[in-house]
Scaffold this active site. Structure first.
Site, PDB file in Angstrom:
ATOM      1  N   LYS A  71      -5.722   6.074  -7.947  1.00 29.03           N
ATOM      2  CA  LYS A  71      -6.510   4.904  -7.645  1.00 29.03           C
ATOM      3  C   LYS A  71      -7.329   4.405  -8.800  1.00 29.03           C
ATOM      4  O   LYS A  71      -7.886   4.897  -9.556  1.00 29.03           O
ATOM      5  CB  LYS A  71      -7.781   5.508  -6.649  1.00 29.03           C
ATOM      6  CG  LYS A  71      -8.756   4.339  -6.017  1.00 29.03           C
ATOM      7  CD  LYS A  71      -9.449   5.105  -4.759  1.00 29.03           C
ATOM      8  CE  LYS A  71     -10.478   4.208  -4.061  1.00 29.03           C
ATOM      9  NZ  LYS A  71     -11.284   4.704  -3.143  1.00 29.03           N
ATOM     10  N   SER A 146     -10.899   2.963   1.519  1.00 29.56           N
ATOM     11  CA  SER A 146     -10.804   1.877   0.242  1.00 29.56           C
ATOM     12  C   SER A 146      -9.697   2.674  -0.725  1.00 29.56           C
ATOM     13  O   SER A 146      -8.868   1.676  -1.277  1.00 29.56           O
ATOM     14  CB  SER A 146     -11.793   1.628  -0.495  1.00 29.56           C
ATOM     15  OG  SER A 146     -12.334   3.001  -1.081  1.00 29.56           O
ATOM     16  N   SER A 170     -12.890   7.178   2.462  1.00 29.01           N
ATOM     17  CA  SER A 170     -11.986   6.105   1.824  1.00 29.01           C
ATOM     18  C   SER A 170     -10.847   7.015   1.332  1.00 29.01           C
ATOM     19  O   SER A 170      -9.642   6.338   1.258  1.00 29.01           O
ATOM     20  CB  SER A 170     -12.522   5.652   0.628  1.00 29.01           C
ATOM     21  OG  SER A 170     -13.258   4.353   0.863  1.00 29.01           O
TER      22      SER A 170
HETATM   23  N1  GLN Z   1     -15.663   2.355   4.835  1.00 26.51           N
HETATM   24  C1  GLN Z   1     -16.617   2.907   3.827  1.00 26.51           C
HETATM   25  C2  GLN Z   1     -17.177   1.681   3.126  1.00 26.51           C
HETATM   26  O1  GLN Z   1     -16.714   0.447   3.303  1.00 26.51           O
HETATM   27  C3  GLN Z   1     -15.992   3.876   3.132  1.00 26.51           C
HETATM   28  C4  GLN Z   1     -16.035   3.499   1.484  1.00 26.51           C
HETATM   29  C5  GLN Z   1     -15.475   4.677   0.637  1.00 26.51           C
HETATM   30  O2  GLN Z   1     -15.489   6.181   1.128  1.00 26.51           O
HETATM   31  N2  GLN Z   1     -15.143   4.359  -0.680  1.00 26.51           N
HETATM   32  O3  GLN Z   1     -18.116   2.058   2.499  1.00 26.51           O
END
Ligand code: GLN
Length: 481
Positions: A71, A146, A170
């Site tokens: 990532k 994400s 995410s």
């Molecule tokens: N959906 C969550 C957010 O938008 C998860 C983000 C994450 O785990 N980086 O904050």
């Protein structure tokens, strides 16, 4: 189907050991697959050239010659780490993240940078400023986020494993939506050194793979204390894949949320797949106990506040002075700060910074930030108490299957609320793994989560493997790949 594209890490290791293929040929193979299939899903921001991927001498270690992708918020020395943002478009990491260093020392080969929501803020990978990743199961749908690029690449067989990061879900959410396995380990198990921060007290690097054992193999290489991250736990490196035998630990008590399914908007197909998964575990000898976790109802709100507050503080470092983008046309310092941050960050990131500064501001922090911290405390007590009565907790990973691209802008709040099942795990710091457990009528994958007490990764893998071992879901592939 060929025997390499969707092979497990163990199968690839056997092929390498028997000299049926060399690590160089393996890299060639996957780079070719990326050339062919990547344009359909846009999962990667960069694929490295073969020469720069191959080590000078034959790789050695527990992951020798096994390719994966990273990532784009995890630093690899000499490579760009952009966080899918304009702000870091040209930022070249000066050093390896500890996780990367450990992967390299075990001989893993890193093929590219995976797309993500900008600064890991999102659930769809649509907030990347570079491209929108598509779900390999249906390219009109989001892969989740994400870590959507990491999940899509693994799901489509472009690589056997990927690293992601999980602050509120995410890793687990895109794993569930793409039909693969994703773990968010205990906070502090993997060093965050070299992981570009979103909300530091919740961020953890996580692993995405197509099988439970592969997942355990990657985690084994990267977990363990690191002097460079004071929040990393004093834990020895373990071999998580060692005791995976398909047997559920005797007497295991499995807590199951009495899902007021309607209340949480859980899609009926998801609810029934998770109920079936529970039956499978019961048949394997697990004792099911219905539990309630009332503080979960406040978790998405608490997560919303805590994550924005920390994001506002963390992202203050992108000021155009030290690194990252700088607006060179500005004539005063204030103008330079303003325009750099205005042009460097996308809408979602800017909005989170504004909300974060608001909830921390002197007039409002009592109402928002401090209350959210109190909720966090209650949640931690509740989960600790719950684990006095059960060994693991089972629940859906996400309340719906992958939705159509373009939905997020129209229903932001609804989608943020869907962190319901994943963000409590970050808020309480415990580990959780998402495992495939079904396919919808529209041929979209479904995943469920196994959550355990702090540092119960071995147990989570054991339960997940016992489930995977007698179910077909992990063998299913997106048809077009
Ligand atoms: N959906 C969550 C957010 O938008 C998860 C983000 C994450 O785990 N980086 O904050």
């Amino acid at each position: 189907m060929d025997t390499i594209s969707f092979a497990t890490i163990t199968e690839l290791q056997e092929k390498l050991a028997q000299k049926k293929i060399s690590h160089e040929e393996l890299v060639d193979y996957f780079l070719r697959r990326i050339d062919i299939f990547e344009p359909r899903i846009d999962s990667l921001l960069e694929t490295f050239d073969k020469k720069s991927v191959l080590p000078k001498s034959a790789p050695t270690g527990s992951l020798a010659g096994i390719p994966g992708v990273i990532k784009d918020n995890i630093c690899m020395e000499g490579r760009v780490a952009s966080c899918a943002s304009r702000m870091l478009e040209h930022f070249v990491a000066p050093t390896d993240a500890t996780a990367i260093k450990r992967l390299k020392s075990q001989g893993a080969l890193l093929l590219g940078r995976a797309n993500m929501d900008e600064f890991a803020m999102g659930s769809t990978t649509e907030s990347s400023v570079y491209k929108k990743t598509k779900n390999p199961w249906d390219v009109t749908r989001i892969p989740g986020g994400s870590s959507g690029g990491s999940a899509a690449a693994v799901s489509a067989g472009l690589v056997p494993w990927a690293l992601g990061s999980d602050t509120g879900g995410s890793v687990r959410q895109p794993a569930a939506l793409c039909g693969i396995v994703g773990i968010k380990p205990t906070y502090g198990l993997i060093s965050r050194y070299g992981l570009i921060s979103y909300a530091s007290s919740l961020d953890q690097i996580g692993v995405l793979t197509r099988s439970v054992k592969d997942n355990a193999l990657i985690l084994s290489a990267i977990a363990g204390q690191d002097a460079k991250d004071s929040s990393s736990l004093p834990i020895e490196q373990k071999k998580y894949a060692q005791h995976l035998d398909g047997v559920l630990p005797t007497g295991i008590k499995i807590g199951v949320l009495d899902l007021s399914i309607e209340g949480q908007g859980v899609d009926p197909e998801i609810a029934s797949a998770v109920e079936n998964a529970i039956k499978v575990l019961e048949n394997l000898g697990g004792t099911i106990k219905r539990i309630a976790l009332p503080t979960f109802d406040y978790s998405a709100a608490a997560y919303f506040i805590l994550s924005r507050a920390e994001a506002a503080s963390n992202l203050a470092r992108f000021d155009g002075v030290r690194y990252g983008m700088r607006n060179k046309k500005a004539t005063t310092l204030t103008q330079m700060y303003r325009s750099t941050r205005h042009d460097g960050f996308g809408d979602e990131v800017r909005s989170r910074i504004i909300v974060g500064n608001y909830v921390l501001s002197s007039g409002h922090s009592g109402e928002f930030y401090e209350n959210a911290k109190k909720v966090q405390r209650l949640m931690r007590c509740e989960i600790t108490d719950t684990f006095k009565n059960v060994d693991v907790i089972i629940m859906p990973t996400h309340s719906t299957p992958a939705f159509k691209l373009g939905t997020y802008d129209a229903s932001k709040l609804q989608i943020d609320l869907q962190d319901y099942f994943t963000c409590p795990v970050n808020i309480t710091g415990v580990p959780a793994i998402s495992v495939p457990c079904g396919i919808t009528k529209n041929n979209l994958p479904i995943g469920f989560q196994i959550i355990g007490p702090h540092l119960s990764e071995e147990l989570l893998y054991k339960v997940a493997y016992a489930f995977e071992h007698i179910t077909p879901w992990h063998t299913m592939r997106p048809p077009a790949f």
